[in-house]
Design an enzyme around this catalytic site. Structure first.
Site, PDB file in Angstrom:
ATOM      1  N   ASN A   1      -1.875   6.761  11.776  1.00 58.69           N
ATOM      2  CA  ASN A   1      -2.764   5.842  11.025  1.00 58.69           C
ATOM      3  C   ASN A   1      -2.929   6.289   9.583  1.00 58.69           C
ATOM      4  O   ASN A   1      -3.629   7.273   9.309  1.00 58.69           O
ATOM      5  CB  ASN A   1      -4.106   5.726  11.739  1.00 58.69           C
ATOM      6  CG  ASN A   1      -3.973   4.875  12.985  1.00 58.69           C
ATOM      7  OD1 ASN A   1      -3.165   5.178  13.865  1.00 58.69           O
ATOM      8  ND2 ASN A   1      -4.712   3.797  13.053  1.00 58.69           N
TER       9      ASN A   1
ATOM     10  N   ASN B   1       8.409  -9.530  -2.020  1.00 56.62           N
ATOM     11  CA  ASN B   1       8.192 -10.979  -2.175  1.00 56.62           C
ATOM     12  C   ASN B   1       6.720 -11.318  -2.452  1.00 56.62           C
ATOM     13  O   ASN B   1       6.366 -12.496  -2.542  1.00 56.62           O
ATOM     14  CB  ASN B   1       8.707 -11.753  -0.952  1.00 56.62           C
ATOM     15  CG  ASN B   1       7.924 -11.437   0.298  1.00 56.62           C
ATOM     16  OD1 ASN B   1       6.911 -10.741   0.250  1.00 56.62           O
ATOM     17  ND2 ASN B   1       8.383 -11.949   1.435  1.00 56.62           N
TER      18      ASN B   1
ATOM     19  N   TYR C   1       0.827  -1.215   0.000  1.00 60.16           N
ATOM     20  CA  TYR C   1       0.000   0.000   0.000  1.00 60.16           C
ATOM     21  C   TYR C   1       0.863   1.267   0.000  1.00 60.16           C
ATOM     22  O   TYR C   1       0.866   2.035  -0.969  1.00 60.16           O
ATOM     23  CB  TYR C   1      -0.917  -0.078   1.224  1.00 60.16           C
ATOM     24  CG  TYR C   1      -1.685   1.170   1.583  1.00 60.16           C
ATOM     25  CD1 TYR C   1      -2.266   1.971   0.606  1.00 60.16           C
ATOM     26  CD2 TYR C   1      -1.854   1.529   2.919  1.00 60.16           C
ATOM     27  CE1 TYR C   1      -2.991   3.101   0.958  1.00 60.16           C
ATOM     28  CE2 TYR C   1      -2.590   2.645   3.280  1.00 60.16           C
ATOM     29  CZ  TYR C   1      -3.147   3.434   2.300  1.00 60.16           C
ATOM     30  OH  TYR C   1      -3.860   4.546   2.655  1.00 60.16           O
TER      31      TYR C   1
ATOM     32  N   ASP D   1      -3.957  -2.639  21.741  1.00 67.21           N
ATOM     33  CA  ASP D   1      -4.417  -1.325  21.280  1.00 67.21           C
ATOM     34  C   ASP D   1      -4.237  -0.255  22.366  1.00 67.21           C
ATOM     35  O   ASP D   1      -4.872  -0.336  23.416  1.00 67.21           O
ATOM     36  CB  ASP D   1      -5.925  -1.369  20.965  1.00 67.21           C
ATOM     37  CG  ASP D   1      -6.233  -1.793  19.547  1.00 67.21           C
ATOM     38  OD1 ASP D   1      -5.304  -1.846  18.719  1.00 67.21           O
ATOM     39  OD2 ASP D   1      -7.419  -2.061  19.271  1.00 67.21           O
TER      40      ASP D   1
ATOM     41  N   TYR E   1       4.672  -5.929  17.310  1.00 67.18           N
ATOM     42  CA  TYR E   1       4.875  -5.150  16.083  1.00 67.18           C
ATOM     43  C   TYR E   1       5.663  -3.879  16.403  1.00 67.18           C
ATOM     44  O   TYR E   1       6.697  -3.589  15.793  1.00 67.18           O
ATOM     45  CB  TYR E   1       3.517  -4.803  15.461  1.00 67.18           C
ATOM     46  CG  TYR E   1       3.607  -3.732  14.416  1.00 67.18           C
ATOM     47  CD1 TYR E   1       4.308  -3.942  13.236  1.00 67.18           C
ATOM     48  CD2 TYR E   1       3.007  -2.481  14.615  1.00 67.18           C
ATOM     49  CE1 TYR E   1       4.409  -2.942  12.286  1.00 67.18           C
ATOM     50  CE2 TYR E   1       3.096  -1.491  13.665  1.00 67.18           C
ATOM     51  CZ  TYR E   1       3.798  -1.720  12.499  1.00 67.18           C
ATOM     52  OH  TYR E   1       3.914  -0.726  11.568  1.00 67.18           O
TER      53      TYR E   1
ATOM     54  N   SER F   1       2.923  -5.925   9.460  1.00 73.29           N
ATOM     55  CA  SER F   1       2.444  -4.691  10.091  1.00 73.29           C
ATOM     56  C   SER F   1       1.066  -4.806  10.731  1.00 73.29           C
ATOM     57  O   SER F   1       0.363  -3.802  10.846  1.00 73.29           O
ATOM     58  CB  SER F   1       2.419  -3.566   9.052  1.00 73.29           C
ATOM     59  OG  SER F   1       1.492  -3.880   8.054  1.00 73.29           O
TER      60      SER F   1
ATOM     61  N   GLY G   1       1.845  -7.963  -0.843  1.00 73.85           N
ATOM     62  CA  GLY G   1       1.691  -6.969  -1.908  1.00 73.85           C
ATOM     63  C   GLY G   1       1.115  -7.583  -3.177  1.00 73.85           C
ATOM     64  O   GLY G   1       0.841  -8.789  -3.244  1.00 73.85           O
TER      65      GLY G   1
ATOM     66  N   ARG H   1      -9.347  -5.033  21.603  1.00 70.66           N
ATOM     67  CA  ARG H   1      -8.386  -5.817  20.832  1.00 70.66           C
ATOM     68  C   ARG H   1      -7.033  -5.741  21.542  1.00 70.66           C
ATOM     69  O   ARG H   1      -6.559  -4.638  21.834  1.00 70.66           O
ATOM     70  CB  ARG H   1      -8.289  -5.203  19.434  1.00 70.66           C
ATOM     71  CG  ARG H   1      -7.656  -6.071  18.405  1.00 70.66           C
ATOM     72  CD  ARG H   1      -7.763  -5.446  17.021  1.00 70.66           C
ATOM     73  NE  ARG H   1      -6.986  -4.216  16.897  1.00 70.66           N
ATOM     74  CZ  ARG H   1      -6.822  -3.564  15.758  1.00 70.66           C
ATOM     75  NH1 ARG H   1      -7.400  -3.980  14.647  1.00 70.66           N
ATOM     76  NH2 ARG H   1      -6.103  -2.464  15.708  1.00 70.66           N
TER      77      ARG H   1
END
Ligand code: UFG
Length: 331
Positions: free
Chosen positions: A167, A32, A11, A279, A138, A74, A36, A276
């Protein structure tokens, strides 16, 4: 300049690759294709399909001046469930890339870091001096890479820039967000508007925020991309520079959904859900340093415009019209 873009089929990497080409740079994409898409690589880029560990040396052998390093895992919840993927895929692969850069004498790197390195912040908006205390694997993997870049700049004289994204959302023409398994709020809400999901789960309504849902700082991917080009020019040998990239304004999950309702005209049903894991309640950037030192100034700070561009990328208006026609036909 000749720039190697790792993760340029993803992205953000694809948008930056497109902007680099437009600015007259030559671009090679190394990806790879694990997350993507080959057709996201902008026309005019050379493309190498493969892993960093296997292909970085070959990709760097041909007079590359700088690396922009996007290739990474990510997804915060995945990192909580499978941390080893993040230590290997993010930290291990980046160390291999840095070794390959040393061997090829490539001395500039712009790295995709993240607001997730700050964990639950003490101060909002968050400045770059805030303590690095990631609350999930992460963020920890990106913080470890930031630390490695500081050492590589000091020991090996490279010019490194870490851009800590808040974000990222929106789209740039045909380049936008399309993850096979989507976890990000705005694309998920748009999938509801497109009729691909029945509702959106709101993860937690008991946070210490005005409406109880998490607050985030949404930044347009095109503004983010433009900061990368400025960072390329702003890198200095022997220095590791760190910049936060956000708009400095927080929106709650409920507010984001409301803006999506306005843009799409769809009622977007919501379902309450548990928090979650991993977060933080609030992540809002101070980007004063990027504005001052890089001369960066976001041109598209409006959440409405960010959502509208994402909606256009997903073909929202046409698909919504088709859905409406089908619903009308069925009635
Ligand atoms: N959310 C929902 N429902 C969903 C999806 C998300 O309620 O279906 C909530 C999340 O719980 C969170 C907010 O919407 O509170 C935003 O979630 P995203 O998954 O869109 O984004 P994150 O804030 O988790 O993470 C993103 C990037 C990270 C980056 C971080 C920095 O994925 O790489 O922003 O702010 F570190």
């Amino acid at each position: 300049m000749k720039v190697l873009v790792t993760g340029g089929a993803g992205y953000i990497g694809s948008v930056v690759a497109a902007r680099l080409l437009e600015a007259g740079h030559r671009v090679t994409v190394l990806d790879n294709l694990s997350t993507g898409h080959r057709d996201a690589v902008p026309d005019g880029c050379a493309f190498i399909e493969g892993d960093i560990r296997e292909q970085a040396a070959a990709a760097l052998s041909d007079g590359v001046d700088a690396v922009m390093h996007f290739a990474a895992k990510s997804v915060v919840p995945e990192s909580v469930a499978r941390p080893e993927l993040y230590w290997s895929g993010n930290v291990g692969a980046t160390l291999a890339l840095l070794e390959a850069m040393r061997a090829a004498d490539v001395r500039r790197i712009v790295f995709s870091s993240t607001a997730a390195v700050y964990g639950e912040p003490e101060q909002v908006p968050i400045p770059e001096e805030a303590p690095v205390r990631p609350g999930n694997p992460y963020g920890a993997s990106k913080a470890a890479i930031d630390a490695a870049l500081t050492e590589h700049a000091r020991m090996h004289g490279i010019g490194a820039v870490s851009l800590r994204y808040f974000n990222v959302a929106g789209a740039y023409g045909r380049f936008g967000e399309r993850h096979t398994t989507e976890t990000h709020l705005i694309p998920i809400v748009l999938q509801v508007a497109l009729g691909e999901r029945a509702s959106v789960a709101v993860y937690g309504a008991d946070y210490a925020t005005p409406d109880g849902t998490c607050v985030r700082d949404y930044i347009h991917v095109r503004d983010l991309a433009d900061a990368h080009l400025l960072a390329l020019d702003g890198s200095a040998p022997g220095e590791h520079r760190v910049f936060n990239l956000g708009n400095g304004t927080g929106f709650s999950v409920r507010e984001v959904i409301e803006v999506c309702r306005e843009v799409t005209g769809h009622p977007i049903p919501v379902v309450p859900a548990k928090r979650r894991p991993g977060d933080p309640a609030v992540l809002v950037a101070s980007s004063a340093r990027a504005r001052h030192d890089l001369g960066w100034s976001p041109q598209r700070p409006s959440l409405r415009e960010i959502v509208a561009d994402a909606w256009a990328f997903h073909g929202g208006e046409q698909q919504a019209a088709a859905l409406g026609a089908r619903a009308g036909g069925a009635a």
